[in-house]
Design an enzyme around this catalytic site. Structure first.
Site, PDB file in Angstrom:
ATOM      1  N   HIS A 171       7.679   7.395   1.298  1.00  0.00           N
ATOM      2  CA  HIS A 171       7.692   8.258   0.121  1.00  0.00           C
ATOM      3  C   HIS A 171       6.297   8.854  -0.048  1.00  0.00           C
ATOM      4  CE1 HIS A 171       5.687   4.839  -1.746  1.00  0.00           C
ATOM      5  NE2 HIS A 171       6.724   4.076  -1.447  1.00  0.00           N
ATOM      6  N   ASP A 228       0.399  -2.620  -4.206  1.00  0.00           N
ATOM      7  CA  ASP A 228       0.520  -4.018  -3.794  1.00  0.00           C
ATOM      8  C   ASP A 228      -0.861  -4.663  -3.906  1.00  0.00           C
ATOM      9  OD1 ASP A 228       3.345  -3.931  -2.997  1.00  0.00           O
ATOM     10  OD2 ASP A 228       2.631  -2.559  -1.456  1.00  0.00           O
ATOM     11  N   SER A 276       9.580   1.904  -1.869  1.00  0.00           N
ATOM     12  CA  SER A 276      10.782   2.053  -1.044  1.00  0.00           C
ATOM     13  C   SER A 276      11.978   1.369  -1.683  1.00  0.00           C
ATOM     14  CB  SER A 276      10.531   1.460   0.349  1.00  0.00           C
ATOM     15  OG  SER A 276       9.454   2.110   0.986  1.00  0.00           O
ATOM     16  N   MET A 289       6.401  -0.203   6.484  1.00  0.00           N
ATOM     17  CA  MET A 289       7.700  -0.740   6.888  1.00  0.00           C
ATOM     18  C   MET A 289       8.760   0.361   6.862  1.00  0.00           C
ATOM     19  SD  MET A 289       8.052  -4.676   5.701  1.00  0.00           S
ATOM     20  CE  MET A 289       8.634  -4.359   4.043  1.00  0.00           C
ATOM     21  N   HIS A 303       3.154   6.652   0.528  1.00  0.00           N
ATOM     22  CA  HIS A 303       2.714   6.487   1.916  1.00  0.00           C
ATOM     23  C   HIS A 303       1.990   7.739   2.407  1.00  0.00           C
ATOM     24  CE1 HIS A 303       6.256   3.676   1.756  1.00  0.00           C
ATOM     25  NE2 HIS A 303       5.378   2.882   2.324  1.00  0.00           N
TER      26      HIS A 303
END
Length: 558
Positions: A292, A417, A453, A288, A295
């Site tokens: 950082h 996640d 994020s 999305m 990712h």
């Protein structure tokens, strides 16, 4: 009158109402995405500040047998009422003869999101005194939308008398000096909601605002804190690609462009031997944005394992509830694209909301953006699913769409996640999607805080307290590694550390099966494999989550 009985404890955040098992609450609205707007009463008196949203899955809905059937509060008494709390951003003097409602700046009202009967541009509202009437829709904001942090006040001026559309960006900043003007422009550029200080409204009340379409769209954009156009449009793509020194064919704005890129790589000729033609591996990293190092670790793993790597940047409205932070989620496309190409991405898919959800409108979230959903059963009752009802429906829906569009061979997801990874693995298995889900370990700051994020929302004091979350989970893992298998003992071990931190409240602390997501219970010892300990905590203005894995994880392919 409808009311609800709380079945479980719930620790509410901003605009939410905390629950105590067994208490009775009056219900005002049940949203399509699994939230209830309700009020806590003592006798017949509503308690001050005791009103907000709570998860539908945490309560048992009941009808009051003693209540009488009442007519609808809507203007024509023809439709059920679904009120939404909103805040006015300027004064408005309503005309009683035209069913107008007078409001003052920063007044909280309840609003019907969609007005009917030829009142486009107006919203039917009621105030705290129970007075009802129409208010211009452009003067209403959701209470939790981020305000401009700068000292400037942006003026959006619309002159319907001259038939002009929204003034261009340079004339939007009604600033006293160049610095404030630049600040105002930056607010628009970053899609941050600023105060709409003056509106020139010249149309008769019952006829609606009669604004030019472009002006109305721009006002909705400012009101919701969203981009009305593509996240990156064609003009911006040309400039960005020229600046970064990459081909425009590598920044893909439409589904058709993404599929052409994929089709061109349906076969791959190796440089070894006689150049054997093979089916290449395509790694995919959905994001999305607001990227950082976490990712970047996904991109690095994809480039290591696959012949080609594609990423996506799309802030998915379907996974945000109406009261959540969709409007203020960080958006930085130029920086994100630079990072992705620097780390080896071959292509980046950057679709608009219209491209992903045809027919949706700026400002819509959750179930409003599409009528077709992928719904993972049972997830709304465990850990992160219970804390954010409907969230994983939005995640599963957008991931299934992206997998259908990109058609990768490998999907790289971060372990941070954790429940999201479980949901996607289940979906891929159950829907026979031909992709291998590759988990990548969570990237952490030096003090253990999981990279996210949303960490930019933390104040200095909150940032210092945040690592306690990981510390609590590590304590549970250490006890498990030392031989402890008692469910209750491990949860108490983690909860003690979380309770020692005064700056946040625990939303949940979970021990679940890392294959299906089902919660373990205290009636039997924990197994030797496939366990995930997870937790989320709220600072009031923001929340963070994390997880660690316990025992063997034979299903994870490294």
């Amino acid at each position: 009158m409808q009311f609800a009985i709380a079945r479980y404890a719930f620790q509410g955040g901003p605009e939410q109402l905390s629950l105590t098992p067994g208490e009775k609450l009056h219900v005002e609205t049940v949203t399509d995405d699994g939230w209830v707007l309700g009020t806590r009463f003592q006798g017949t008196e509503r308690l001050d500040g005791e009103r907000g949203y709570f998860p539908l899955s945490y309560v048992e809905m009941q009808n009051d047998p003693e209540s009488k059937s009442q007519a609808s509060d809507s203007p024509d008494n023809a439709h059920a009422v679904h009120w939404t709390p909103m805040v006015t951003i300027d004064n408005f003097q309503g005309e009683p003869d035209a069913h107008g409602l007078s409001v003052v700046k920063n007044e909280r009202v309840l609003a019907l999101e969609q007005s009917e009967g030829g009142n486009a541009g107006w919203t039917f509202c009621k105030n705290s005194a129970g007075d009802k009437g129409y208010v211009p829709a452009v003067l209403l904001l959701y209470p939790n939308i981020l305000r401009c942090p700068s000292p400037c006040e942006l003026s959006l001026r619309v002159s319907t008398a001259r038939g002009s559309s929204l003034a261009n960006r340079k004339s939007l900043g009604d600033s006293k000096n160049k610095k404030e003007e630049e600040c105002a422009a930056a607010c628009v550029e970053d899609y941050v909601v600023c105060t709409v200080s003056k509106m020139l409204l010249s149309s008769p009340m019952r006829g609606g605002l009669n604004l030019p379409k472009r002006a109305a769209a721009a006002l909705v954009t400012a009101r919701r804190g969203l981009a009305s156009e593509a996240y990156v449009d064609e003009e911006a793509r040309s400039k960005i690609c020229k600046e970064l020194g990459v081909s425009e064919d590598s920044v893909l704005l439409t589904i058709a462009e993404m599929r052409r890129w994929r089709s061109a790589r349906a076969h791959f000729r190796t440089s070894e031997g006689e150049g054997e033609q093979i089916d290449p591996s395509i790694g995919f990293v959905p994001t999305m944005g607001a990227l950082h190092d976490g990712h970047m670790s996904l991109i690095a793993e994809s480039t290591k394992q696959c012949n080609f790597t594609a990423a996506s940047i799309f802030v998915n409205p379907a996974q945000f509830a109406p009261h959540e932070d969709f409007g203020k989620y960080p958006r930085q496309p130029v920086k994100d694209l630079a990072l992705l190409f620097e780390k080896g991405a071959d292509a980046v898919f950057v679709p608009s909301q219209q491209e992903m959800y045809p027919g949706s409108k700026p400002g819509q979230t959750s179930t409003q953006v599409t009528k077709t959903h992928v719904v993972p059963d049972g997830i709304d009752f465990v850990s992160e699913g219970a804390a954010r009802p409907g969230f994983f429906r939005g995640v599963a829906t957008v991931v299934s769409k992206l997998l259908n569009i990109v058609q990768p061979t490998h999907l790289f997801l971060g372990q941070k996640d954790g429940l999201q990874q479980i949901v996607v693995r289940r979906m891929v298995r159950d829907l026979n999607i031909d992709v291998q889900v590759v988990p990548v370990e969570t990237m952490r700051e030096q003090d253990g805080l999981a990279m996210s994020s949303r960490n930019v929302y933390l104040s200095e004091e909150q940032r210092r307290a945040a690592p306690a979350l990981y510390k609590a989970l590590c304590a549970m893992r250490d006890a498990y590694n030392d031989g402890e298998r008692d469910f209750t003992f491990l949860k108490l071990k983690g909860q003690e550390i979380l309770d020692d931190e005064d700056l946040f409240l625990t939303e949940y602390l979970s021990l679940c099966d890392n294959l299906e997501g089902a919660e373990f219970t205290s009636d039997r010892p924990l197994p030797e494999e496939n366990i995930m300990a997870s937790a989320a905590v709220s600072f009031g203005n923001c929340r963070i989550l994390d997880n660690v894995l316990l025992g063997k994880q034979p299903h994870i392919q490294r």
